[in-house]
Design a protein around this motif. Structure first.
Motif, PDB file in Angstrom:
ATOM      1  N   ASP A 116       0.853  -1.188   0.000  1.00  0.00           N
ATOM      2  CA  ASP A 116       0.000   0.000   0.000  1.00  0.00           C
ATOM      3  C   ASP A 116       0.892   1.243   0.000  1.00  0.00           C
ATOM      4  O   ASP A 116       1.847   1.343   0.781  1.00  0.00           O
ATOM      5  CB  ASP A 116      -0.903  -0.009   1.232  1.00  0.00           C
ATOM      6  N   ASN A 117       0.597   2.183  -0.862  1.00  0.00           N
ATOM      7  CA  ASN A 117       1.435   3.369  -0.989  1.00  0.00           C
ATOM      8  C   ASN A 117       1.433   4.240   0.268  1.00  0.00           C
ATOM      9  O   ASN A 117       2.387   4.982   0.534  1.00  0.00           O
ATOM     10  CB  ASN A 117       0.988   4.209  -2.187  1.00  0.00           C
ATOM     11  N   GLU A 118       0.370   4.126   1.077  1.00  0.00           N
ATOM     12  CA  GLU A 118       0.270   4.970   2.273  1.00  0.00           C
ATOM     13  C   GLU A 118       0.806   4.282   3.525  1.00  0.00           C
ATOM     14  O   GLU A 118       1.594   4.856   4.275  1.00  0.00           O
ATOM     15  CB  GLU A 118      -1.188   5.402   2.485  1.00  0.00           C
ATOM     16  N   GLN A 212       1.061  -2.598 -10.580  1.00  0.00           N
ATOM     17  CA  GLN A 212       0.612  -1.260 -10.976  1.00  0.00           C
ATOM     18  C   GLN A 212      -0.907  -1.184 -11.114  1.00  0.00           C
ATOM     19  O   GLN A 212      -1.543  -0.218 -10.670  1.00  0.00           O
ATOM     20  CB  GLN A 212       1.265  -0.867 -12.307  1.00  0.00           C
ATOM     21  N   GLN A 215      -2.663  -1.330  -7.652  1.00  0.00           N
ATOM     22  CA  GLN A 215      -2.540  -0.045  -6.965  1.00  0.00           C
ATOM     23  C   GLN A 215      -3.456   1.007  -7.592  1.00  0.00           C
ATOM     24  O   GLN A 215      -4.004   1.864  -6.882  1.00  0.00           O
ATOM     25  CB  GLN A 215      -1.086   0.406  -6.973  1.00  0.00           C
ATOM     26  N   ALA A 216      -3.684   0.910  -8.906  1.00  0.00           N
ATOM     27  CA  ALA A 216      -4.600   1.839  -9.572  1.00  0.00           C
ATOM     28  C   ALA A 216      -6.041   1.598  -9.117  1.00  0.00           C
ATOM     29  O   ALA A 216      -6.811   2.552  -8.916  1.00  0.00           O
ATOM     30  CB  ALA A 216      -4.494   1.698 -11.084  1.00  0.00           C
ATOM     31  N   VAL A 218      -6.932   0.373  -6.198  1.00  0.00           N
ATOM     32  CA  VAL A 218      -7.001   0.881  -4.824  1.00  0.00           C
ATOM     33  C   VAL A 218      -7.124   2.405  -4.837  1.00  0.00           C
ATOM     34  O   VAL A 218      -7.894   2.991  -4.055  1.00  0.00           O
ATOM     35  CB  VAL A 218      -5.758   0.429  -4.026  1.00  0.00           C
ATOM     36  N   ASP A 219      -6.409   3.050  -5.706  1.00  0.00           N
ATOM     37  CA  ASP A 219      -6.508   4.512  -5.821  1.00  0.00           C
ATOM     38  C   ASP A 219      -7.914   4.943  -6.239  1.00  0.00           C
ATOM     39  O   ASP A 219      -8.420   5.987  -5.785  1.00  0.00           O
ATOM     40  CB  ASP A 219      -5.486   5.039  -6.833  1.00  0.00           C
ATOM     41  N   ASP A 220      -8.559   4.144  -7.097  1.00  0.00           N
ATOM     42  CA  ASP A 220      -9.897   4.494  -7.599  1.00  0.00           C
ATOM     43  C   ASP A 220     -10.982   4.313  -6.536  1.00  0.00           C
ATOM     44  O   ASP A 220     -11.898   5.133  -6.434  1.00  0.00           O
ATOM     45  CB  ASP A 220     -10.246   3.644  -8.819  1.00  0.00           C
ATOM     46  N   TYR A 221     -10.911   3.217  -5.763  1.00  0.00           N
ATOM     47  CA  TYR A 221     -12.026   2.844  -4.886  1.00  0.00           C
ATOM     48  C   TYR A 221     -11.695   2.916  -3.399  1.00  0.00           C
ATOM     49  O   TYR A 221     -12.600   2.859  -2.565  1.00  0.00           O
ATOM     50  CB  TYR A 221     -12.499   1.416  -5.212  1.00  0.00           C
ATOM     51  N   GLY A 222     -10.429   2.972  -3.071  1.00  0.00           N
ATOM     52  CA  GLY A 222     -10.032   2.928  -1.664  1.00  0.00           C
ATOM     53  C   GLY A 222      -9.771   1.498  -1.229  1.00  0.00           C
ATOM     54  O   GLY A 222     -10.446   0.554  -1.668  1.00  0.00           O
ATOM     55  N   LEU A 223      -8.790   1.322  -0.341  1.00  0.00           N
ATOM     56  CA  LEU A 223      -8.382  -0.028   0.077  1.00  0.00           C
ATOM     57  C   LEU A 223      -9.497  -0.778   0.784  1.00  0.00           C
ATOM     58  O   LEU A 223      -9.688  -1.977   0.568  1.00  0.00           O
ATOM     59  CB  LEU A 223      -7.148   0.067   0.987  1.00  0.00           C
TER      60      LEU A 223
END
Length: 590
Positions: A116-118, A212, A215-216, A218-223
């Protein structure tokens, strides 16, 4: 499995996420095919890509190779447990050991964590498994029909960080693939390491493509939303299998199902299924299965689970991704020391491709789902290189392919002729590519007429494939259903046995010339049945004729006129298939 996600999922969003997850695996597969260089991966498509949860459970896959997909979860979990505190961003793991979740040694698995990027925590894994044409061992192709221990089958890698924090370990790869396998008597290291290295890099790149894309999403919908629907997809598969098991018990009028079938050497594979109709769970007990065998038909437990999860998914009349939920209602019992749970040094290269097919035959027989398919993958390998007379490694090459056969009939359908069946979903090598790249000519390749089981619904026909070698080569065949026919059901006839024939050109040095031979008269080639499992040095002009098994039929045959009508009713118009046809179709679309 307990979960905090108790709300009912939105069916539209559930379908959306199922397809989004599958599309990740599909994109990984396209990347791998396009960047690989070997015939096995680029043309034969002998690879799989999949997406896994942070606990290692299979989430989704594209329709690749069933025997890979069910067992890859074992490999992911093994690496997780082994490196629990030592998995960092940029790490990539490589493994092929059957006792670390592998199937057989040529199938190399590449595993990449998704962070997770965060939070910098692992949220998914991506993984790819490809069959590599040579990884060392006693014979080119690394599928020796005569192997009696795993050391003869090539490089055996439990765990290797092929990429450590973004740095590719080329020296370590050469040590595992070239140096270590050659230490065993009679064995060679990888005969074509450059091709294998290139394909492994293609697998790493395919995994990164998956990272990639996840992660895209997850960025769109949230983890939180992504993981919630990941759970719902598994729960949906679990519920579907539970309903299937309840329905099977109801239709059978019994909660006990039993079946047995045999390998060509007489080893039994026995199954007893006990269904709990109340909750739709089942226990599959393989007690009574034969002991570990000296040859290579032993199957790791991960392969057994692959075969079972494939059967469950195949019997579902629903469009859902194959995932770990299919196994939740099942308890699988495998007797220790049997050929389905062998020792760590047992040879296994045939278990993955042959015994797995027999497991599927037994499971489908117990569930009374359909007649037996060809029950074999007809594995042909040939190549050159290895060690010279002084024991030094010599570079070379190896080629491997599986050959199609008939698929079994069922209640209301005929079997299909000339297809790869069940746990394998690969293509066969294109004739044009095969003849261009290797010293071989294909004399004939077509359906084997008369090999299908006869019945109300007839089985599929096997195929005939004949190779001629234009230079002397070591040639191997690893096959089954040469002594025990694929069974029919409900009075349907069995499929024909397979057969492997060496068409040998007469040579005076081999003692092939008869006494008082008139040299003005041409000599006819000798035809030698080499059995189901053999390695032969074939000289220039020699041929290997492989006749694959047909499949079993379903139901007692009706009168000849009606049977003839049924035969013609399912014949489809010929259509071009294969990688060349697909390429032409793609070009025509531009």
């Amino acid at each position: 499995m307990a979960s905090k996600y108790t709300n009912s999922p939105d069916p539209i969003i559930l379908t959306l996420f199922a397809n989004r997850f599958m599309s990740v695996a599909e994109a990984m597969g396209r990347s791998l095919q396009q960047t690989a260089i070997s015939t096995n991966i680029k043309e034969r498509l002998d690879f799989s890509c999949a997406l896994f949860a942070p606990d290692g459970d299979l989430v989704a896959n594209a329709p690749f190779i069933p025997i890979h997909l069910g067992s890859m979860s074992f490999a992911v979990k093994y690496q997780m447990n082994l490196h629990a505190k030592d998995i960092k961003p940029g790490d990539v793991f490589m493994t092929n050991s059957p006792h670390a979740g592998g199937s057989h040694l040529p199938d190399i698995t590449i595993i990449s964590p998704v962070f997770d990027n965060e939070t910098n925590k692992i949220i998914f894994f991506t993984a790819s498994r490809g069959h590599h044409a040579d990884i060392g061992g006693i014979l080119p192709g690394s599928m020796p029909p005569t192997s009696t221990n795993i050391f003869e089958e090539g490089a055996n890698i439990v765990s290797f960080k092929i990429v450590r924090e973004g740095v590719f370990d080329k020296e370590g790869l050469y040590d595992y693939m070239v140096t270590k396998p050659a230490q065993y008597p009679g064995s060679s290291g990888c005969r074509n390491i450059r091709d294998v290295e290139s394909d492994l890099k293609a697998q790493i790149a395919a995994n990164y493509k998956g990272v990639q894309l996840i992660q895209a999403i997850v960025d769109d919908y949230g983890l939180e939303t992504v993981q919630e629907y990941m759970y719902h997809i598994r729960a949906n598969a679990e519920s579907s299998v539970r309903n299937l098991l309840k329905d099977v018990a109801k239709r059978a009028g019994s909660n006990i199902l039993e079946a047995v079938d045999y390998l060509d050497d007489g080893s039994p594979i026995k199954l007893r299924v006990e269904i709990n109709e109340a909750d739709g769970s089942a226990e599959l007990d393989f007690e009574g299965t034969g002991c570990e065998v000296r040859g290579n038909l032993n199957a790791p437990i991960s392969v057994v689970h692959s075969a079972v999860i494939y059967c469950m998914r195949a019997m579902l009349d629903l469009d859902i991704p194959l995932n770990a939920g299919c196994l939740v209602p099942l308890t699988i019992k495998i007797p220790e020391g049997s050929l389905l749970s062998p020792s760590t040094t047992a040879a296994v290269c045939g278990g993955n491709v042959l015994t797995s097919q027999r497991i599927v035959d037994v499971v489908l027989k117990a569930f009374h789902a359909c007649a037996a398919s060809q029950g074999c993958t007809n594995n042909v390998t040939f190549g050159a290189g290895g060690k010279d007379k002084d024991g030094n490694n010599v570079s070379g090459w190896g080629y491997y392919e599986t050959i199609a056969g008939g698929s079994g009939a069922g209640p209301g359908w005929h079997g299909t002729s000339g297809v790869h069946t069940h746990i394998t979903n690969t293509r066969i090598g294109d004739v044009e590519i095969l003849e261009r790249r290797y010293p071989v000519l294909i004399h004939q390749f077509g359906l084997r007429e008369g090999s299908a089981g006869k019945g109300r619904w007839k089985g599929g026909e096997g195929v005939v494939r004949e190779f001629e070698f234009t230079e002397g080569l070591q040639v191997s065949i690893l096959s089954e259903r040469r002594t025990r026919q694929p069974y029919g059901v409900e009075g349907g006839g069995p499929g024909a046995l397979g057969r492997n024939t060496w068409v040998k050109q007469p040579r005076e040095a081999d003692g092939d010339l008869p006494r008082n031979h008139d040299k003005s008269q041409p000599l006819q080639p000798r035809k030698i049945n080499i059995g189901g499992k053999a390695t032969v040095f074939m000289g220039k002009g020699d041929r290997l004729l492989v006749e694959t098994p047909g499949a079993g039929a379903w139901g007692v045959p009706e009168d000849e006129e009606k049977e003839d009508e049924a035969d013609h009713s399912h014949v489809k118009a010929w259509a071009a298939r294969g990688s060349l046809a697909e390429r032409e179709a793609a070009q025509a679309g531009f």
